[in-house]
Design a protein around this motif. Structure first.
Motif, short mmCIF file in Angstrom:
data_model
loop_
_atom_site.label_atom_id
_atom_site.label_comp_id
_atom_site.label_asym_id
_atom_site.label_seq_id
_atom_site.Cartn_x
_atom_site.Cartn_y
_atom_site.Cartn_z
N GLN B 81 0.87 -1.18 0.00
CA GLN B 81 0.00 0.00 0.00
C GLN B 81 0.91 1.23 0.00
O GLN B 81 1.80 1.34 0.86
CB GLN B 81 -0.91 0.00 1.23
CG GLN B 81 -1.99 1.08 1.20
CD GLN B 81 -3.00 0.92 2.34
OE1 GLN B 81 -2.65 0.48 3.44
NE2 GLN B 81 -4.24 1.29 2.10
N PHE B 83 1.37 5.35 0.13
CA PHE B 83 0.76 6.62 0.53
C PHE B 83 1.54 7.76 -0.11
O PHE B 83 2.69 8.01 0.25
CB PHE B 83 0.79 6.76 2.05
CG PHE B 83 -0.03 5.73 2.79
CD1 PHE B 83 -1.35 5.99 3.11
CD2 PHE B 83 0.49 4.49 3.12
CE1 PHE B 83 -2.13 5.05 3.77
CE2 PHE B 83 -0.28 3.54 3.78
CZ PHE B 83 -1.60 3.82 4.10
N PHE B 92 -3.47 16.53 -6.49
CA PHE B 92 -3.71 15.10 -6.34
C PHE B 92 -4.57 14.55 -7.48
O PHE B 92 -4.46 13.39 -7.84
CB PHE B 92 -4.36 14.80 -4.98
CG PHE B 92 -3.41 14.86 -3.82
CD1 PHE B 92 -2.62 13.77 -3.49
CD2 PHE B 92 -3.30 16.01 -3.05
CE1 PHE B 92 -1.73 13.82 -2.42
CE2 PHE B 92 -2.40 16.07 -1.98
CZ PHE B 92 -1.63 14.97 -1.66
N PHE B 96 -3.45 11.25 -9.26
CA PHE B 96 -4.28 10.04 -9.32
C PHE B 96 -4.56 9.63 -10.77
O PHE B 96 -4.60 8.45 -11.10
CB PHE B 96 -5.60 10.26 -8.58
CG PHE B 96 -5.47 10.30 -7.08
CD1 PHE B 96 -4.31 9.86 -6.45
CD2 PHE B 96 -6.50 10.78 -6.28
CE1 PHE B 96 -4.18 9.90 -5.05
CE2 PHE B 96 -6.39 10.81 -4.88
CZ PHE B 96 -5.23 10.38 -4.27
N PHE B 106 -1.73 -0.85 -3.83
CA PHE B 106 -2.93 -0.05 -3.61
C PHE B 106 -2.48 1.38 -3.33
O PHE B 106 -1.60 1.61 -2.50
CB PHE B 106 -3.72 -0.59 -2.41
CG PHE B 106 -4.23 -1.99 -2.62
CD1 PHE B 106 -5.31 -2.25 -3.44
CD2 PHE B 106 -3.60 -3.08 -2.01
CE1 PHE B 106 -5.78 -3.53 -3.65
CE2 PHE B 106 -4.06 -4.37 -2.22
CZ PHE B 106 -5.15 -4.60 -3.04
N ALA B 107 -3.07 2.33 -4.04
CA ALA B 107 -2.61 3.71 -3.96
C ALA B 107 -3.53 4.57 -3.10
O ALA B 107 -4.75 4.44 -3.17
CB ALA B 107 -2.51 4.31 -5.36
N THR B 108 -2.94 5.45 -2.31
CA THR B 108 -3.71 6.44 -1.57
C THR B 108 -2.96 7.78 -1.61
O THR B 108 -1.76 7.81 -1.79
CB THR B 108 -3.91 6.05 -0.09
OG1 THR B 108 -2.73 6.39 0.63
CG2 THR B 108 -4.18 4.57 0.07
N GLY B 109 -3.69 8.85 -1.43
CA GLY B 109 -3.09 10.18 -1.34
C GLY B 109 -3.28 10.72 0.06
O GLY B 109 -4.34 10.54 0.65
N VAL B 110 -2.25 11.38 0.57
CA VAL B 110 -2.31 11.91 1.93
C VAL B 110 -1.98 13.40 1.90
O VAL B 110 -0.83 13.78 1.68
CB VAL B 110 -1.32 11.17 2.85
CG1 VAL B 110 -1.34 11.75 4.25
CG2 VAL B 110 -1.64 9.68 2.88
#
Lengths: 253, 253
Positions: B81, B83, B92, B96, B106-110
């Protein structure tokens, strides 16, 4: 047409009591912190750009904190991490810019469709989704073929359409909700919780009687009239179908 | 002026060998999966909008997978994962939209500043930051007061400035890097790894000799000339200072 944010807001308020109950009754606090110190991770699937998602996340955190306190585990309060999910084309810039400044959680955005996998195995404690699961992953393919009994000429939805059209939507919904639940089953921790809030129709009621069905009936008629006036083409109307399905309680159990 | 993305890219390539070494030597694979099945979580702090961040994340994942395989734990390969972190004003949406479609994570933005807390305790296995830590959390306040010995009249940086100006920057950097390391110390799991790639200056070299220092000297002169021609005001030049600091190895140890 339909004031979706207000409907969502009303839905979120109505569902608050359900969330409170689920957390109060089902959340196993002891098991949670016996497995070393870990954060409490919450995902809102189909979050859009707020503020409803912020209200929902706050409701969940309030309920979890309440549960920890009522069980005497206030000193073991977890940190919270919230995963805001929506399609990649969602406006995450606006979402992030409008995050509540004093939020009691670490915020992240997760781009992608909830019809696929979004998180690692066993990585979420709570899944929430409000007014999002009515969106299908795609328009049923049968609707787009002129040779199909489900070709949806002169309409944009299954309400008031031949049985074959409604059936194609029903089958697509069944596939999509299965994929959704299989994904979440892997992503939730053992003992994890899920609250799904979605528009529905009473068992046995005709599709055309739902608010959504009525609205799309009207939209379809408008588009047909526009085609008659030459503002758009008939082909455009025939090939446009809204990928939204309103399920009955029976279909969800 | 300076082609930052190219510098970052060159830096990322140079640092790949370091990442490979760190993971090969320091990553304790046995401890990682003895603590129940969990994802391997990686953060890129100050990620901007890609593609350098995607290359860096792929390098790290390749190295981790290589380590698992070489130790005979290929069947215990974790899910990854990632971040992606940067200021809330980072784009973002663009980040994305340009995520590699076939990414093995698995991608997420913080959203948020790495000078503050971004993640729950013990929630990251690997922290990466490339060409971001030179950014201070703010311009040192002493530079903005006319009565201060560090008032930075006619310049936009500490290079070629009086000692008091450079000293104010040094103190601010020391504060910021301490806050950064304290935050990461809490966020990393036990045995977690960190690779920080940042512009630097050899121990003992004068600030004015760094590429960054030279560039901002030139920028300062240009702005003073513009003020003389009346294109901008002198007050604007005096109150503008670039919150970037280039540290020496000694300051980082």
């Amino acid at each position: 047409m339909i004031d979706i944010p207000s409907m969502q807001r009303a839905g979120a308020n109505a569902v608050k009591a359900i969330i409170d109950d689920v957390i109060s009754e089902k959340l196993d606090v002891e098991k949670k912190f016996s497995s070393s110190k870990t954060a409490f991770r919450i995902a809102d699937l189909g979050c859009s750009v707020g503020p409803n998602t912020f209200i929902a996340m706050q409701n969940i955190i309030d309920a979890v904190q309440q549960k920890y306190q009522s069980q005497g585990f206030a000193s073991h309060m977890p940190e919270f991490q919230v995963f805001f999910n929506d399609h990649t084309s969602n406006d995450f810039n606006t979402l992030f810019a409008s995050l509540p400044p004093e939020r009691p959680y670490f915020a992240t955005g997760v781009p992608g469709s909830f019809h696929g996998r979004l998180f690692p195995d066993f990585s979420l404690d709570f899944v929430h989704s409000s007014f999002a699961l009515q969106w299908l992953s795609k328009v049923p393919e049968e609707l787009l073929s002129k040779n199909s009994a489900a070709w949806n000429k002169g309409r944009v939805h299954y309400a008031s359409a031949p049985d074959e059209v409604a059936q194609a939507y029903t089958v697509q919904f069944a596939k999509d909700i299965t994929t959704f639940l299989e994904g979440r089953a892997k992503e939730l921790v053992v003992g994890g919780l899920m609250v799904l809030n979605m528009p529905g129709i009473p068992n046995g009621n005709p599709h055309s009687s739902s608010v959504t069905g009525l609205s799309f009936d009207i939209l379809g008629h408008c588009l047909v009239d526009m085609a008659k006036e030459g503002l758009i083409s008939e082909v455009q109307v025939d090939s446009f179908n809204v990928p939204i399905y309103v399920a009955s309680p029976k279909e969800m159990t």
